[in-house]
Design a protein around this motif. Structure first.
Motif, mmCIF file in Angstrom:
data_model
loop_
_atom_site.group_PDB
_atom_site.id
_atom_site.type_symbol
_atom_site.label_atom_id
_atom_site.label_comp_id
_atom_site.label_asym_id
_atom_site.label_seq_id
_atom_site.Cartn_x
_atom_site.Cartn_y
_atom_site.Cartn_z
ATOM 1 N N VAL A 189 5.737 25.281 -28.543
ATOM 2 C CA VAL A 189 6.113 25.335 -27.127
ATOM 3 C C VAL A 189 5.656 24.062 -26.425
ATOM 4 N N PRO A 190 6.594 23.138 -26.140
ATOM 5 C CA PRO A 190 6.226 21.918 -25.417
ATOM 6 C C PRO A 190 6.338 22.143 -23.909
ATOM 7 N N VAL A 191 5.419 21.549 -23.157
ATOM 8 C CA VAL A 191 5.474 21.649 -21.698
ATOM 9 C C VAL A 191 5.099 20.304 -21.095
ATOM 10 N N ASN A 192 5.905 19.830 -20.152
ATOM 11 C CA ASN A 192 5.605 18.596 -19.430
ATOM 12 C C ASN A 192 4.780 18.963 -18.206
ATOM 13 N N CYS A 193 3.490 18.673 -18.260
ATOM 14 C CA CYS A 193 2.581 19.087 -17.188
ATOM 15 C C CYS A 193 2.911 18.426 -15.853
ATOM 16 N N GLY A 194 3.562 17.256 -15.894
ATOM 17 C CA GLY A 194 3.888 16.562 -14.655
ATOM 18 C C GLY A 194 5.126 17.092 -13.974
ATOM 19 N N ALA A 195 5.874 17.971 -14.636
ATOM 20 C CA ALA A 195 7.139 18.453 -14.075
ATOM 21 C C ALA A 195 7.026 19.842 -13.462
ATOM 22 N N ALA A 413 10.256 7.167 -15.594
ATOM 23 C CA ALA A 413 9.655 8.268 -14.834
ATOM 24 C C ALA A 413 10.592 9.467 -14.785
ATOM 25 N N LEU A 414 11.881 9.223 -14.611
ATOM 26 C CA LEU A 414 12.854 10.322 -14.568
ATOM 27 C C LEU A 414 12.940 11.045 -15.915
ATOM 28 N N GLU A 415 12.935 10.285 -16.993
ATOM 29 C CA GLU A 415 13.009 10.904 -18.325
ATOM 30 C C GLU A 415 11.771 11.734 -18.613
ATOM 31 N N GLU A 416 10.597 11.230 -18.199
ATOM 32 C CA GLU A 416 9.344 11.936 -18.485
ATOM 33 C C GLU A 416 9.202 13.205 -17.668
ATOM 34 N N THR A 422 11.544 14.564 -7.443
ATOM 35 C CA THR A 422 10.302 14.680 -6.664
ATOM 36 C C THR A 422 9.098 14.324 -7.522
ATOM 37 N N ALA A 423 9.051 14.877 -8.758
ATOM 38 C CA ALA A 423 7.934 14.590 -9.665
ATOM 39 C C ALA A 423 7.932 13.118 -10.071
ATOM 40 N N ALA A 424 9.127 12.557 -10.299
ATOM 41 C CA ALA A 424 9.213 11.140 -10.673
ATOM 42 C C ALA A 424 8.711 10.247 -9.549
ATOM 43 N N ALA A 425 9.064 10.594 -8.317
ATOM 44 C CA ALA A 425 8.592 9.816 -7.163
ATOM 45 C C ALA A 425 7.073 9.863 -7.058
ATOM 46 N N SER A 434 11.972 7.051 -0.235
ATOM 47 C CA SER A 434 11.977 5.736 -0.884
ATOM 48 C C SER A 434 12.615 5.818 -2.266
ATOM 49 N N MET A 435 12.324 6.892 -3.002
ATOM 50 C CA MET A 435 12.902 7.079 -4.326
ATOM 51 C C MET A 435 14.423 7.172 -4.230
ATOM 52 N N ARG A 436 14.897 7.939 -3.261
ATOM 53 C CA ARG A 436 16.342 8.124 -3.097
ATOM 54 C C ARG A 436 17.025 6.791 -2.768
ATOM 55 N N TYR A 437 16.370 5.982 -1.914
ATOM 56 C CA TYR A 437 16.917 4.670 -1.546
ATOM 57 C C TYR A 437 17.022 3.763 -2.780
ATOM 58 N N ARG A 438 15.956 3.746 -3.601
ATOM 59 C CA ARG A 438 15.947 2.881 -4.775
ATOM 60 C C ARG A 438 16.988 3.316 -5.815
ATOM 61 N N LEU A 439 17.151 4.622 -5.976
ATOM 62 C CA LEU A 439 18.151 5.122 -6.902
ATOM 63 C C LEU A 439 19.555 4.667 -6.492
ATOM 64 N N LYS A 440 19.813 4.748 -5.179
ATOM 65 C CA LYS A 440 21.122 4.330 -4.675
ATOM 66 C C LYS A 440 21.312 2.821 -4.839
ATOM 67 N N LYS A 441 20.265 2.036 -4.533
ATOM 68 C CA LYS A 441 20.350 0.570 -4.620
ATOM 69 C C LYS A 441 20.610 0.120 -6.058
#
Length: 445
Positions: A189-195, A413-416, A422-425, A434-441
């Protein structure tokens, strides 16, 4: 008629020896008993054994002495240590020396039977060793060493801290340790603690009872219960908040959990493996990770090498990725020699995961079924500081270069975080806006 499996019991207390002999006899094991290290060595010289149970304190030495002796002379025999209650440091030292697992006095018979059954599964026919070679690709010295370490750690129940940069394949290493060991037929059972949102962590890890909080419309098993009998892999464990670290430490030490809203603790048999791309010792020094939990998880550290440390494996890795892509689409593609040279000189901050993503993109965009250097979309120069003489590498366009670095860090960060924005930001120290702005740019939205 199949020969019965045989266990060696080493303890200087007659009552303990008798208890262990009766319990193992009911499990259809033949037993031999020794009162000290000397007698144990004599038995080992006379007969083959499938398991050894030894007390820590013996008249002519310690159980740890016996663990080290068996590791050297009879490495196929798993050894379980019996220690006094509260002697956690002693038990951890035994695990580091090569013990399979440990029990504390007074001996819990259910836990003893569980441990013995797990240890004896080591002698059951396992997977073909070639499966590790096929999935952990590369013949470089670091990879050969890693394979040997995986085989050794698979025979133990010790907690393992898998360290290494993002994208090196830490989860694959954890899976191989699980599959090659006696728990291989049980859940991984794998779990990503940051997500996991912090307010849901306790429920996710330990489960909850119906009605224990708003929205708890039915009973739910936690990750620990799901992994019972198998392995729980805590990826990015450094991202756990401190309050959750306390609860996790208790669950690991007590080998039991209590669901949110539950009245009783449930005893579980779970091996814990963990990983993070962060420096866990530095996180402890900074006060962001509990030292007691660090010592409990980091009984044995296994480092996964970066792709920069095994550049000679890049051709083999690239061929494997392209073969998989071709098999999925029935459209083969080859890698031009110049493109391969570009890959071999690239720094790969995202390691194997970045190589896979890069080749998948190039495979999709290439023409005439051949991947050329321009299809890889690599920066013209390696990352600054990665030149042979340590001087600043030439950058034709600083803005483009910085944008490429920013894109890679955001993608990583998104893959992890399984594409949890939200977690990636949070991982990148950005606000969601800021994350949303950078993704769009960057054209990633």
């Amino acid at each position: 008629m199949t020969a019965r499996q045989r266990a060696l019991i080493v303890d200087d207390e007659p009552d303990i020896r008798e208890l262990l002999e009766i319990t193992l006899g009911r499990m259809k094991l033949d037993t031999r008993s020794a009162r000290n290290v000397k007698e144990a060595r004599e038995w080992l010289a006379r007969e083959p054994f499938d398991l050894c149970l030894t007390d820590m304190r013996l008249p002519d030495g310690t159980g740890q002495d016996l663990v080290q002796y068996i590791q050297q002379r009879h490495p196929q025999v798993p050894v379980a240590m019996i220690t006094a209650y509260g002697s956690l440091d002693t038990a951890i030292n035994a695990l580091k020396a090569g013990a399979f697992d440990f029990l504390t006095k007074p001996v819990d018979l259910a836990r003893l039977r569980e441990l013995v059954a797990t240890a004896l599964r080591l002698h059951a026919p396992g997977n073909d060793p070639a499966s590790v070679d096929e999935r952990l690709i590369g013949d470089s010295p670091p990879m050969r060493t890693l394979r040997k370490q995986i085989e050794k750690l698979a025979r133990s129940q010790a907690p393992v801290y898998i360290s290494g940069e993002s994208g090196t394949g830490k989860e694959l290493v954890a899976r191989l340790i699980h599959e090659r060991g006696p728990r291989g037929e049980q859940p991984f059972v794998p779990v990503n603690c940051g997500a996991i949102p912090s307010e849901l962590m306790e429920s996710e890890f330990f489960g909850h009872r119906k009605g224990s909080f708003t929205g708890a419309i039915e009973d739910k098993l936690g990750l620990f219960q799901t992994a019972n009998g198998g392995t729980l892999f805590l990826d990015e464990v450094a991202d756990l908040p401190l309050p959750m670290q306390v609860k996790l430490l208790r669950a690991i030490q007590e080998k039991a959990v209590r669901a949110v809203g539950g009245q009783q603790e449930v005893v579980l048999d779970v091996r814990v493996l963990c990983a993070t791309h962060k420096d866990l010792a530095a996180e402890v020094a900074a006060g962001r990770f509990r030292q007691d939990l660090y010592y409990r998880l980091n009984v044995i550290e296994l480092r996964v090498p970066s792709l920069r440390e095994r550049r000679e494996d890049i051709p083999q890795l690239a061929t494997n990725v392209l073969n998989q892509l071709a098999a999925a689409s029935s459209q083969p593609a080859t890698l031009h020699g110049e493109a391969l040279e570009k890959l071999k000189s690239y720094r790969f901050p995202g390691n194997v995961r970045e190589l896979e993503n890069m080749l998948e993109r190039a495979y999709t965009l290439c023409e005439d079924d051949q991947i050329r250097p321009e299809d890889l979309r690599l920066a013209e120069a390696p990352v600054a500081g990665d030149t042979a003489d340590g001087s600043l590498a030439q950058v034709d366009n600083l803005e483009d270069h910085l944008e490429e670095i920013e894109r890679k860090l955001i993608m990583q960060a998104l893959e992890e975080t399984r594409w949890n924005r939200t977690a990636a930001a949070q991982r990148l120290g950005l606000t969601f806006r800021s994350m949303r702005y950078r993704l769009k740019k960057l054209g990633l939205d």
